[in-house]
Structure formats: structure tokens, C-alpha cells
Design a protein around this motif. Structure first.
Motif, PDB file in Angstrom:
ATOM      1  N   ALA A   1     -10.750   7.038  -2.457  1.00  0.00           N
ATOM      2  CA  ALA A   1     -10.890   6.383  -3.754  1.00  0.00           C
ATOM      3  C   ALA A   1     -10.444   7.306  -4.880  1.00  0.00           C
ATOM      4  CB  ALA A   1     -12.345   5.955  -3.958  1.00  0.00           C
ATOM      5  N   ARG A   2     -10.760   8.601  -4.768  1.00  0.00           N
ATOM      6  CA  ARG A   2     -10.371   9.527  -5.835  1.00  0.00           C
ATOM      7  C   ARG A   2      -8.859   9.730  -5.862  1.00  0.00           C
ATOM      8  NH1 ARG A   2     -13.315  12.893  -2.246  1.00  0.00           N
ATOM      9  NH2 ARG A   2     -12.027  14.371  -1.093  1.00  0.00           N
ATOM     10  N   LEU A   3      -8.230   9.692  -4.673  1.00  0.00           N
ATOM     11  CA  LEU A   3      -6.775   9.816  -4.629  1.00  0.00           C
ATOM     12  C   LEU A   3      -6.115   8.579  -5.237  1.00  0.00           C
ATOM     13  CD1 LEU A   3      -4.243  11.287  -3.880  1.00  0.00           C
ATOM     14  CD2 LEU A   3      -4.472  10.464  -1.532  1.00  0.00           C
ATOM     15  N   LYS A   4      -6.655   7.400  -4.947  1.00  0.00           N
ATOM     16  CA  LYS A   4      -6.121   6.176  -5.551  1.00  0.00           C
ATOM     17  C   LYS A   4      -6.213   6.247  -7.071  1.00  0.00           C
ATOM     18  CE  LYS A   4      -7.224   3.007  -1.735  1.00  0.00           C
ATOM     19  NZ  LYS A   4      -8.089   1.867  -1.333  1.00  0.00           N
ATOM     20  N   ALA A   5      -7.334   6.741  -7.582  1.00  0.00           N
ATOM     21  CA  ALA A   5      -7.517   6.832  -9.034  1.00  0.00           C
ATOM     22  C   ALA A   5      -6.485   7.775  -9.648  1.00  0.00           C
ATOM     23  CB  ALA A   5      -8.933   7.310  -9.354  1.00  0.00           C
ATOM     24  N   PHE A   6      -6.234   8.891  -8.978  1.00  0.00           N
ATOM     25  CA  PHE A   6      -5.252   9.855  -9.486  1.00  0.00           C
ATOM     26  C   PHE A   6      -3.849   9.273  -9.466  1.00  0.00           C
ATOM     27  CE2 PHE A   6      -2.075  13.103  -8.483  1.00  0.00           C
ATOM     28  CZ  PHE A   6      -2.182  13.901  -9.602  1.00  0.00           C
ATOM     29  N   VAL A   7      -3.472   8.652  -8.358  1.00  0.00           N
ATOM     30  CA  VAL A   7      -2.128   8.075  -8.240  1.00  0.00           C
ATOM     31  C   VAL A   7      -1.915   7.002  -9.293  1.00  0.00           C
ATOM     32  CG1 VAL A   7      -0.629   6.695  -6.750  1.00  0.00           C
ATOM     33  CG2 VAL A   7      -1.870   8.644  -5.801  1.00  0.00           C
TER      34      VAL A   7
END
Length: 316
Positions: free
Chosen positions: A276-282
């Protein structure tokens, strides 16, 4: 034991107890005790210690190879579990080129931190090709053509190389009429010992090159030298696009220049399912860059303004 393994891997990479202690904010004796505890549990010496050096033994080298995979698998499992949760929090580890990180990654973080206050980012700005699997990274941003690998990638934007110079340089030395005219110009180049992306590596050895007045292993340093009028540079459009847009640099189109090879900027990860944190960053990075990318829009606006100006100045 997992914490001791992490300390052990960090110690092998750092080459000293003191460096690991500083990074973790603990006493050197605490690091040494964890290594001692690991050696006691395994009944093997992991380091050859002296006042001048700390070298892993054969057993230490074997454990290091296994421990890197164990810790990577554990981090992957943890990330996969977290990806099922709606909350965006924890540490995100990202690697990319220094120029791209300073220009595009860092500026997009402030709004992301406001939206997700439980998220933090560790950004590794490096010229080397970081490996998300062995270095326990959530994401590596890579440029150009991607080799076949077991990694998973998403294309963020296009990139292509352009040749450009400052208007002041063109006024003093003339435009670059053809590639063969490079012999009469002052060039800015990538350090050839650091990368295959310099003038000669791209255009071949048959061309006559001018005087290379500046070499640097950092794209932004080359860009700054070009803006200052030091010479002609060949750089990715995401490095110089905004300078072209405001007129600080002009794109040169010499005769004999091959068609631009459009490649990509890729977001590369080890896990098939992004957290989820990677999705938010991308999402934050993609929104900041835009589609088409901000540097492409800047260059197109400049081209449109030039075309309008030429139309107004033409007779009739």
C-alpha cells in the motif's frame, strides 16, 4: 536471532562495528555483543578481528550470502502482508539517480507525507544499478532499456536524449550544423570511466570530437555547465526539458543525427504485489510528473511558441 542477523549483515557491508553502531544509534559494545551472541549460537567465528580491519571468515561469508536471502524473504513476506492493509505506513526504501531524485522524487514527498503521516522514505541517490532483491529495496527507478529479469516493472514515463546548448554559447560559437562539425565545438560529457553514455560511446569512434571542456558523473552538473554556456551537452530530456522550456537551453538538430531512441523510466520492484505504501508513492510521483511528463510539456510549449513567432514574422 533475526535482529542479530541484521546486525551481522550490516557489519559485513560496513566493515566495522562503529559504523553500524552510529547508523543504529547504539553503543559499539552493543553491536559487538550481538555478533558474539550469533557466533555463540552458531558455534563458529564469523569475523577475523584486528585493530586495523574486520574481515568475515569463510563461515562468515557463507552466512552472509544465506542471511541476505533470509532477510530479503522476510522483508518480502512482511511487505506482502502489509499490502493487504488499507493503512499507508512504515518505511519505504527507494533508489534512483541523484539528479532524478533531487528534481522529481524529493519535491513530491511533502504532499504525500501530509496525506500519509505514518509513512517515511529512505532514498538512496546513486549512480549504480541498485538491486531491489539483494538490497531490500521497495523500489528502484531505472532508465533506458530494461534487461530481462525476474523483477516486476511499471513504466513511469518516456525518455529520450537531446543535444543542446545555451543561447549564449550558440551566439559565440555558432550552432551545430552537423555531427561532423563536433570537431570545432566545446563539449560537455559523461565521465567515460563511470558510464557508457558519453558522446563517443553513443556516436562511435569514427567521429571527430571537439575539446571536452567538462566531464562529470552527475547529470545535473553537466546541465549546469551547459546552462552557463560552457559547451554542448547530450542529456536525457527529463534533465534539460524545463531549461529548454524557459529558453535557458536550445535544442540542436545537427544533420546526420540518428532518430531519437525513445526508451523509458521504469519503476522496478521485486514483489509481484506492491504494498500500500508503494502504491501511494507511485501515485504521488506519477501525479507530480504528469502525463505527458512535465519536461515534455515544457519542450512542446517552447516549440509551439517558436512556431507562432515564425508565423507572425513571415511575410503575407
Amino acid at each position: 536471532m533475526m535482529e542479530n542477523l541484521e546486525v551481522f549483515v550490516d557489519t559485513v557491508r560496513a566493515g566495522s562495528f562503529s559504523a553500524v553502531a552510529r547508523r543504529r544509534g547504539v553503543a559499539v559494545s552493543s553491536v559487538a555483543r550481538q555478533i558474539d551472541a550469533l557466533e555463540g549460537e552458531l558455534k563458529a567465528s564469523l569475523f577475523t578481528r584486528s585493530t586495523r580491519a574486520l574481515q568475515p571468515t569463510d563461515a562468515g561469508n557463507l552466512l552472509f550470502c544465506r542471511a541476505v536471502k533470509i532477510l530479503s524473504d522476510l522483508a518480502d513476506a512482511r511487505s506482502e502482508v502489509i499490502s493487504f492493509e488499507a493503512a499507508v505506513e512504515g518505511v519505504l526504501r527507494v533508489s534512483c539517480l541523484p539528479t532524478f531524485g533531487r528534481r522529481y522524487v524529493v519535491p513530491c514527498l511533502a504532499q504525500m507525507f501530509q496525506t500519509h503521516p505514518g509513512l517515511s522514505v529512505e532514498l538512496d541517490l546513486t549512480e549504480r544499478l541498485a538491486d531491489p532483491t539483494t538490497e531490500r529495496l521497495d523500489l528502484a527507478i531505472r532508465f533506458g532499456h530494461l534487461p530481462d529479469s525476474s523483477l516486476f516493472s511499471t513504466k513511469l514515463a518516456d525518455q529520450s536524449y537531446v543535444i543542446c546548448a545555451a543561447p549564449d554559447y550558440v551566439a559565440r560559437h555558432g550552432t551545430l550544423q552537423s555531427l561532423n562539425a563536433l570537431a570545432g565545438h566545446r563539449l560537455i560529457d559523461k565521465r567515460r570511466s563511470q558510464s557508457p553514455l558519453g558522446w563517443r560511446e553513443v556516436l562511435g569512434d569514427d567521429f571527430q570530437y571537439g575539446h571536452c571542456v567538462f566531464e562529470a558523473d552527475d547529470f545535473d552538473a553537466q546541465r549546469q555547465a551547459a546552462v552557463a554556456g560552457a559547451g554542448i551537452v547530450r542529456l536525457p530530456d527529463w534533465v534539460v526539458g524545463h531549461d529548454v522550456g524557459v529558453g535557458a537551453l536550445v535544442v540542436l538538430h545537427p544533420d546526420g543525427l540518428p532518430a531519437a531512441d525513445v526508451t523509458g523510466i521504469h519503476l522496478v520492484r521485486a514483489l509481484p504485489r506492491p504494498s500500500a505504501r508503494l502504491k501511494a508513492f507511485v501515485d504521488a510521483l506519477a501525479d507530480f510528473i504528469g502525463r505527458p511528463a512535465s519536461w515534455q510539456r515544457a519542450m512542446r510549449r517552447k516549440t509551439s511558441r517558436k512556431a507562432e513567432s515564425a508565423s507572425l514574422e513571415s511575410p503575407g
